[in-house]
Design an enzyme around this catalytic site. Structure first.
Site, PDB file in Angstrom:
ATOM      1  NE  ARG A   1      -0.773  -0.302   4.922  1.00  0.00           N
ATOM      2  CZ  ARG A   1      -1.375  -0.170   6.081  1.00  0.00           C
ATOM      3  NH1 ARG A   1      -2.636   0.184   6.124  1.00  0.00           N
ATOM      4  NH2 ARG A   1      -0.737  -0.404   7.205  1.00  0.00           N
TER       5      ARG A   1
ATOM      6  NE  ARG B   1     -13.194  20.508  10.857  1.00  0.00           N
ATOM      7  CZ  ARG B   1     -11.934  20.764  10.558  1.00  0.00           C
ATOM      8  NH1 ARG B   1     -11.620  21.382   9.446  1.00  0.00           N
ATOM      9  NH2 ARG B   1     -10.968  20.416  11.399  1.00  0.00           N
TER      10      ARG B   1
HETATM   11  C1  LIG Z   1     -10.897  25.946   9.945  1.00  0.00           C
HETATM   12  C2  LIG Z   1     -10.051  25.000  10.735  1.00  0.00           C
HETATM   13  C3  LIG Z   1      -8.684  24.929  10.526  1.00  0.00           C
HETATM   14  C4  LIG Z   1      -7.883  24.052  11.274  1.00  0.00           C
HETATM   15  N1  LIG Z   1      -6.552  23.971  11.025  1.00  0.00           N
HETATM   16  C5  LIG Z   1      -5.793  23.108  11.721  1.00  0.00           C
HETATM   17  C6  LIG Z   1      -4.406  22.983  11.479  1.00  0.00           C
HETATM   18  O1  LIG Z   1      -3.851  23.688  10.654  1.00  0.00           O
HETATM   19  N2  LIG Z   1      -3.688  22.077  12.178  1.00  0.00           N
HETATM   20  C7  LIG Z   1      -4.290  21.279  13.126  1.00  0.00           C
HETATM   21  O2  LIG Z   1      -3.596  20.475  13.768  1.00  0.00           O
HETATM   22  N3  LIG Z   1      -5.588  21.366  13.377  1.00  0.00           N
HETATM   23  C8  LIG Z   1      -6.360  22.248  12.708  1.00  0.00           C
HETATM   24  N4  LIG Z   1      -7.697  22.312  12.954  1.00  0.00           N
HETATM   25  C9  LIG Z   1      -8.279  21.380  13.917  1.00  0.00           C
HETATM   26  C10 LIG Z   1      -8.552  22.056  15.278  1.00  0.00           C
HETATM   27  O3  LIG Z   1      -7.341  22.471  15.880  1.00  0.00           O
HETATM   28  C11 LIG Z   1      -9.265  21.062  16.227  1.00  0.00           C
HETATM   29  O4  LIG Z   1      -8.420  19.976  16.530  1.00  0.00           O
HETATM   30  C12 LIG Z   1     -10.516  20.503  15.599  1.00  0.00           C
HETATM   31  O5  LIG Z   1     -11.269  21.548  15.055  1.00  0.00           O
HETATM   32  C13 LIG Z   1     -11.337  19.745  16.651  1.00  0.00           C
HETATM   33  O6  LIG Z   1     -11.923  20.680  17.525  1.00  0.00           O
HETATM   34  P1  LIG Z   1     -11.823  20.511  19.072  1.00  0.00           P
HETATM   35  O7  LIG Z   1     -10.424  20.426  19.543  1.00  0.00           O
HETATM   36  O8  LIG Z   1     -12.679  21.599  19.667  1.00  0.00           O
HETATM   37  O9  LIG Z   1     -12.567  19.084  19.264  1.00  0.00           O
HETATM   38  P2  LIG Z   1     -12.455  18.059  20.468  1.00  0.00           P
HETATM   39  O10 LIG Z   1     -11.063  17.602  20.672  1.00  0.00           O
HETATM   40  O11 LIG Z   1     -13.476  17.016  20.156  1.00  0.00           O
HETATM   41  O12 LIG Z   1     -12.838  18.896  21.740  1.00  0.00           O
HETATM   42  C14 LIG Z   1     -14.169  19.344  21.945  1.00  0.00           C
HETATM   43  C15 LIG Z   1     -14.163  20.409  23.015  1.00  0.00           C
HETATM   44  O13 LIG Z   1     -13.835  19.797  24.261  1.00  0.00           O
HETATM   45  C16 LIG Z   1     -13.072  20.705  25.033  1.00  0.00           C
HETATM   46  N5  LIG Z   1     -11.745  20.098  25.329  1.00  0.00           N
HETATM   47  C17 LIG Z   1     -11.079  19.209  24.570  1.00  0.00           C
HETATM   48  N6  LIG Z   1      -9.923  18.851  25.148  1.00  0.00           N
HETATM   49  C18 LIG Z   1      -9.857  19.560  26.298  1.00  0.00           C
HETATM   50  C19 LIG Z   1      -8.886  19.638  27.331  1.00  0.00           C
HETATM   51  N7  LIG Z   1      -7.764  18.946  27.296  1.00  0.00           N
HETATM   52  N8  LIG Z   1      -9.147  20.474  28.367  1.00  0.00           N
HETATM   53  C20 LIG Z   1     -10.282  21.199  28.426  1.00  0.00           C
HETATM   54  N9  LIG Z   1     -11.240  21.165  27.475  1.00  0.00           N
HETATM   55  C21 LIG Z   1     -11.017  20.351  26.427  1.00  0.00           C
HETATM   56  C22 LIG Z   1     -12.922  21.991  24.228  1.00  0.00           C
HETATM   57  O14 LIG Z   1     -13.973  22.878  24.594  1.00  0.00           O
HETATM   58  C23 LIG Z   1     -13.128  21.516  22.809  1.00  0.00           C
HETATM   59  O15 LIG Z   1     -13.614  22.533  21.962  1.00  0.00           O
HETATM   60  C24 LIG Z   1      -8.489  23.197  12.244  1.00  0.00           C
HETATM   61  C25 LIG Z   1      -9.879  23.288  12.451  1.00  0.00           C
HETATM   62  C26 LIG Z   1     -10.655  24.156  11.717  1.00  0.00           C
HETATM   63  C27 LIG Z   1     -12.157  24.193  11.964  1.00  0.00           C
END
Ligand SMILES: Cc1cc2nc3c(=O)[nH]c(=O)nc-3n(C[C@H](O)[C@H](O)[C@H](O)COP(=O)(O)OP(=O)(O)OC[C@H]3O[C@@H](n4cnc5c(N)ncnc54)[C@H](O)[C@@H]3O)c2cc1C
Length: 229
Positions: free
Chosen positions: A166, A195
């Site tokens: 792969r 998203r």
């Molecule tokens: C437009 C866009 C561009 C992006 N570009 C990049 C990029 O260039 N590189 C990259 O790596 N990622 C990128 N991301 C991904 C982004 O960093 C997040 O990992 C992704 O959107 C998931 O969101 P989240 O972390 O809120 O989700 P989840 O990890 O599911 O977390 C959900 C929520 O739980 C809470 N939470 C999670 N973990 C903790 C903690 N440890 N302590 C306290 N509260 C917590 C927070 O409120 C979080 O919002 C991008 C996302 C978007 C939408």
């Protein structure tokens, strides 16, 4: 099932709960439950969502089957809380290319679907570049896939293990992968709020909108209350 892009789709496999289960789990402390959704229940759902009383939304669960390019899967996989393999109550299972189980497919943008770089941002994309460049891009991508697949087929014929062969699969970002995603309604809404937004990559926006349509059919009041747009 909703078709997305040239070969992908989103399908709601199963779901647990309804708008009513959000209401009843919120009212359990009063030892009260209703069997039909009344206007006051809808009001309660909106109150819970606006005031960040989120736990009742975690009693509802959705399971999707998704077939999408790997680049979309990688972005999706970042939704850890309430929607991943790290949470014992939710799950992600993906078809693996360690075993040859299904036809290898790739996402191939149409000639007019190649987007320009955005003007004022480092990420995202602008309008279509049009057909002369688009036609050439599609042609080059197809050629790259053909060359890579010849090497892959050769490796399989030589008896090289599939899990290593792969490595020859070309255009990994466009390789179509299939997975099951199970997440709480709150997890799904968090994914959708990020998203379906215009800042997300165009391709994942299309998949997110399909998820939104399917999830709204099952949880019209609760999901609408959780969505920011
Ligand atoms: C437009 C866009 C561009 C992006 N570009 C990049 C990029 O260039 N590189 C990259 O790596 N990622 C990128 N991301 C991904 C982004 O960093 C997040 O990992 C992704 O959107 C998931 O969101 P989240 O972390 O809120 O989700 P989840 O990890 O599911 O977390 C959900 C929520 O739980 C809470 N939470 C999670 N973990 C903790 C903690 N440890 N302590 C306290 N509260 C917590 C927070 O409120 C979080 O919002 C991008 C996302 C978007 C939408």
């Amino acid at each position: 099932m909703i078709q997305v892009l040239d070969k992908g789709y989103v399908r709601l496999v199963d779901a647990m709960g309804s708008d009513l289960s959000v209401v009843n789990s919120a009212r359990v402390s009063y030892n009260k439950a209703t069997e039909t959704l009344r206007p006051e229940d809808e009001k309660l759902i909106k109150f819970l969502a606006t005031h960040d009383h989120t736990s009742p939304f975690r009693h509802a669960t959705l399971q999707f089957e998704v077939y999408a390019p790997l680049m979309v899967a990688r972005q999706w996989w970042k939704y850890i809380i309430g929607s991943s393999h790290q949470d014992p109550f939710t799950a992600w299972n993906e078809s693996s290319r360690r075993y040859v189980t299904e036809e290898i497919e790739f996402y191939i943008p149409e000639e007019d679907a190649w987007r320009s770089k955005p003007e004022n941002s480092k990420q995202g994309s602008g309008p279509s570049l049009g057909t002369p460049i688009g036609a050439e891009a599609t042609k080059r991508l197809l050629q790259q896939i053909e060359d890579g697949m010849k090497n892959y087929d050769w490796a399989i014929e030589q008896g090289i293990a599939t899990e290593q062969a792969r490595l020859f699969i070309p255009s990994a970002y466009g390789l179509m992968v299939r997975w099951y995603w199970t997440a709480s309604l709150q997890g799904v809404s968090h994914f959708l709020n990020q998203r379906t937004d215009a800042h997300a990559q165009h391709e994942i926006q299309l998949f997110a909108n399909a998820v939104k349509t399917l999830a709204l059919e099952r949880f019209p009041v609760s999901l609408s209350a959780l969505l920011t747009e």
